[in-house]
Write an enzyme that holds these catalytic residues in place. Structure first.
Site, PDB file in Angstrom:
ATOM      1  N   ASP A   1       0.903  -1.289   0.111  1.00 39.75           N
ATOM      2  CA  ASP A   1       0.053  -0.123  -0.039  1.00 39.75           C
ATOM      3  C   ASP A   1       0.886   1.176  -0.054  1.00 39.75           C
ATOM      4  O   ASP A   1       2.011   1.282   0.523  1.00 39.75           O
ATOM      5  CB  ASP A   1      -0.975  -0.007   1.256  1.00 39.75           C
ATOM      6  CG  ASP A   1      -2.014   0.953   1.073  1.00 39.75           C
ATOM      7  OD1 ASP A   1      -2.084   1.808  -0.034  1.00 39.75           O
ATOM      8  OD2 ASP A   1      -3.161   0.687   1.823  1.00 39.75           O
TER       9      ASP A   1
HETATM   10  C1  BGC Z   1      -5.015   3.335   0.185  1.00 35.43           C
HETATM   11  C2  BGC Z   1      -5.102   2.289  -0.812  1.00 35.43           C
HETATM   12  C3  BGC Z   1      -4.859   3.248  -2.274  1.00 35.43           C
HETATM   13  C4  BGC Z   1      -3.344   3.778  -2.198  1.00 35.43           C
HETATM   14  C5  BGC Z   1      -3.044   4.528  -3.449  1.00 35.43           C
HETATM   15  C6  BGC Z   1      -3.692   4.139   0.163  1.00 35.43           C
HETATM   16  O1  BGC Z   1      -3.966   5.148   0.978  1.00 35.43           O
HETATM   17  O2  BGC Z   1      -4.954   2.550   1.324  1.00 35.43           O
HETATM   18  O3  BGC Z   1      -6.067   1.601  -1.241  1.00 35.43           O
HETATM   19  O4  BGC Z   1      -4.831   2.440  -3.309  1.00 35.43           O
HETATM   20  O5  BGC Z   1      -3.491   4.834  -1.017  1.00 35.43           O
HETATM   21  O6  BGC Z   1      -3.913   5.857  -3.426  1.00 35.43           O
END
Ligand code: BGC
Length: 763
Positions: free
Chosen positions: A239
């Site tokens: 993530d």
């Molecule tokens: C989120 C993800 C997301 C990623 C990219 C993170 O804060 O938990 O679900 O895909 O950011 O934006």
């Protein structure tokens, strides 16, 4: 320079073998916010990743962010997972995946960051709108269909957030402390299903810790389970910003760090290899996966591709109409007859300013936006439609008296009031959890005032997470739970209100009476960095049904403008599973969808089990009067529990019960099927109880034989089988028998019994 189109001639392994350590390390970390690093001279193009999941959030240039703060290019905003889940329709989920892929191809995006398939452990999770269900099977089946739809068109998915990201409070640090069985049976199965059945190009690890170890550097999760047990061959991406120690993450199986860490990740990897802390083979392995992903992405890219925004808007409207759940419809107040209704009051700011998606990284800039007020006005051209906002959306505690008075005037003068209520965006978002399940008091007070002057009031709700209905629902004859309906939600709402569409949504999560009833309530959100999942397996309906707790609306519930009858339940089995067939008949006047739900249970199991668990479902569309046999396949392996003694999944040899119905509390037909179990007999030892010994196929008869042989010498004889003494004796350790003065069993007898069982186990 190697042309990526011909790069497949050089295997990813060969490409990586020609790179230096620094170059390989650089491949395993993002080049910027949304791209992987390219090595054009080696035939490795960049991969472009983008949020996700219910629409494309395409950010160009330097203004990337993972919180939904900066803008993005217009894209179709489909209903988020909370609503898609209520369709219980894999085919529809697949079509959404396909449409998303078309938009990605048109924008040169190779990997879409979704779906989010975490379990809704508590309705308080601020991100529940992005997740499907409290049930792992429903989440996994819909997630699988979505990924298949997306990937069949050549765009990769990133199933997330692996694993146990069930709360936003402390999401970067909290440890989800979950016992082995609960983890296997509740929090991992949706991932297992998507990984094994849809083979997603990527899996995104979660921010949180799982049993003390950060998901991003958790070898058990990322390697032992994901690859060892499930056979995953794709790429694991972090993530955004989830990596703490790049070297530990690589060793654990995290292939790609995102976004760029401005050189610190690769530098740490090079140093760790240099010091012997990290094996260079781990770097090679992950670099190979990045190269493979990059080449796959390039091979599927379709420069110049386009999509049809109107067709996608129509699909968004179809999904919204299919996913909204008609919770209550007293005296058939809905649908409204556009020819008969003369004066309609539309009350509530959400009718004019729709709340149609959640906040955070999934926020999409829609291609267009339908509001319900306009759609209602167009649907009933002969009627007089009056509107009053009733409350201000974003200042829930502000002075609302004047707005309320105006709304009451409008409602009092109408034949019917459609009252739009819901959660303001500030109430629920990625990044934080909710504190309660209440609608703003300005809205519930408005509802009381409006229903006092016009009892014929229909409530339409907009909320990503469950809201409490029990305080006010009896004041209104009808409630349509719209969740978040995406960009075409306004039109879909009018379709449903006027009967152009027949409600078919079924709840993918229970609506409890109150927060205090929710299964995770006592352990939420944890303390000192730990969230102990003390409710164990009993999540969602598994808890309410086991406790026979009253709920507002059970899992699977949803009304229709028609009715359905279930007859002729038959279950046939083969080696791998069961075909559960039931005839469903549309007994009403309108065409509509029914969702046939199949639950099973194992009464008499030797382990604690929920009273009912969803094992399969089918959404069937039937014309009025139409009857159709409908078959739902249940895999034999889905009857298994994860046995902690065996360290494996086991199907118990029992009469398993199959319940078929329209919700977890509306079971229409039941049958039992004798299922042959998996062989498993935990080997008892000197410290096992007599009850455990008696349950063992070899140990039981051997012990009985021994006791029979000493029966004569026990003063008064050994206790009768059905006596309380016998039950008490069953709790003794075998070893204790040898010390009991009244039972002439010695240490040698105990040793011999243990040996006998061991010999039998060795064959
Ligand atoms: C989120 C993800 C997301 C990623 C990219 C993170 O804060 O938990 O679900 O895909 O950011 O934006």
């Amino acid at each position: 320079m190697t042309d990526p189109a011909h790069a497949s001639e050089t295997s990813a392994q060969e490409t990586v073998a020609r790179l230096g350590l620094g170059e390989k390390a650089a491949l395993t970390t993002g080049a910027d916010w949304w791209h992987t690093a390219a090595r054009p001279e080696a035939g490795v193009p960049a991969v472009r990743l983008s949020d996700g999941p219910h629409g494309l959030r395409l950010q160009d240039g330097a203004d990337g962010d993972h919180l939904g703060i900066n803008g993005s290019a217009p894209a179709t905003c489909f209903p988020p997972a909370v609503t898609l889940a209520c369709t219980w329709d894999s085919e529809l989920a697949g079509r959404v995946g396909d449409a998303l892929a078309r938009e990605c191809l048109a924008h040169g995006v190779h990997v879409l960051l979704g779906p989010g398939i975490n379990i809704k452990r508590s309705p308080l999770c601020g991100r529940n709108f992005e997740y499907f269900s409290e049930d792992p099977l429903l989440s996994g089946v819909l997630g699988t269909a979505w990924v298949r739809g997306l990937q069949a068109r050549g765009v990769g998915a990133s199933v997330k957030h692996f694993a146990a990201n069930n709360q936003e409070t402390g999401r970067m640090t909290v440890s989800a402390d979950i016992d082995a069985r609960t983890l296997r049976e509740v929090y991992l199965p949706a991932f297992r299903r998507v990984v094994t059945e849809a083979r997603p190009w990527t899996v995104m690890c979660a921010y949180n810790r799982v049993n003390g170890v950060h998901a991003s550097q958790n070898p058990w999760l990322l390697t032992d389970v994901l690859r060892g047990e499930w056979g995953y061959e794709g790429l694991v991406v972090s993530d955004w910003g989830a990596v703490l120690d790049r070297a530990a993450a690589l060793a654990a199986g995290l292939d790609l760090e995102m976004p760029s860490s401005s050189g610190t990740g690769p530098a740490r990897v090079v140093a760790a290899v240099g010091s012997g802390e990290l094996d260079e083979k781990d770097v090679d392995r992950s670099a190979v996966r990045v190269v493979e992903l990059a080449r796959k992405a390039a091979a599927h890219a379709r420069p110049g591709a386009a999509f049809d925004p109107d067709a996608h808007h129509d699909l968004a409207r179809e999904v919204a109409a299919r996913g909204a759940v008609l919770l209550r419809n007293k005296d058939g107040v809905l649908p409204l007859d556009p020819a008969a209704v003369q004066r309609i009051a539309v009350v509530g700011e959400f009718a004019r300013t729709p709340r149609y998606q959640g906040e955070g990284s999934s926020r999409v800039t829609p291609t267009r936006l339908d509001d319900a007020l306009g759609a209602i006005t167009r649907s009933a051209p002969a009627a007089q439609v009056s509107f009053a906002p009733g409350f201000p959306v974003d200042t829930p505690d502000g002075d609302v008296a004047a707005l309320r008075e105006e709304a009451v005037r409008v409602a009092a003068a109408a034949d019917v009031t459609v009252l739009f209520l819901g959660l303001p965006p500030s109430y629920e978002s990625e990044g934080f959890d909710r504190e309660h399940l209440e609608l703003p008091s300005s809205q519930t007070e408005l509802l009381e005032a409006v229903t006092a002057v016009n009892p014929r009031t229909i409530v339409v709700l907009a909320n990503g997470g469950v809201v409490r209905l029990s305080g006010w629902i009896d004041l209104v004859p009808a409630v349509l739970e719209g969740w978040l309906l995406g960009q075409a939600g306004g039109s879909a709402t009018a379709d449903l209100l006027f009967g152009r569409a027949n409600p078919s949504g079924r709840l993918a999560e229970t609506i409890p009476l109150r927060l205090a009833d929710t299964p995770a309530h006592l352990g939420w959100p944890g303390e000192n960095g730990h969230a102990a999942y003390g409710e164990g397996l009993f999540v969602g309906y598994r808890s309410y049904d086991a406790r026979e707790a009253e709920v507002s609306f059970p899992f699977g519930h949803g009304l229709s403008y028609t009715t359905f009858a279930y007859t002729d339940l038959r279950v046939s089995c083969d080696g791998t599973g069961f075909d559960v067939t039931v005839t469903v008949t549309n007994t009403g006047e309108r065409a509509g969808h029914e969702v046939v739900q199949v639950y099973t249970s194992a009464p008499g199991s030797r382990v604690t089990r929920p009273v009912r668990e969803l094992r399969g479902f089918a959404a069937v569309r039937l014309e009025p009067g139409e009857s159709r046999p409908t078959t739902v396949r249940v895999a034999r392996s889905d009857l298994a529990h994860f046995d902690t003694a065996a360290g494996a999944w086991l199907v118990e040899g029992l009469d398993h019960r199959f319940d078929v119905g329209a919700s977890s509390r509306d079971i229409r037909l039941t049958t039992t099927v004798a299922v042959e179990g998996d062989p498993f007999a935990p080997e008892p030892g000197p410290d096992s109880t007599l009850a455990e010994w008696f349950a063992h196929p070899v140990g039981g008869p051997a012990l009985a034989e021994l006791l029979r042989s000493v029966q004569e010498s026990v003063p008064g004889g050994l206790p009768q089988e059905d006596s309380p003494w016998h039950r008490m004796m069953a709790g003794l350790r075998l070893g204790q028998l040898a010390g009991l003065p009244i039972v002439p069993v010695g240490p040698d007898d105990v040793r011999e019994l243990v040996e006998k069982v061991r010999r039998a186990a060795r064959g």
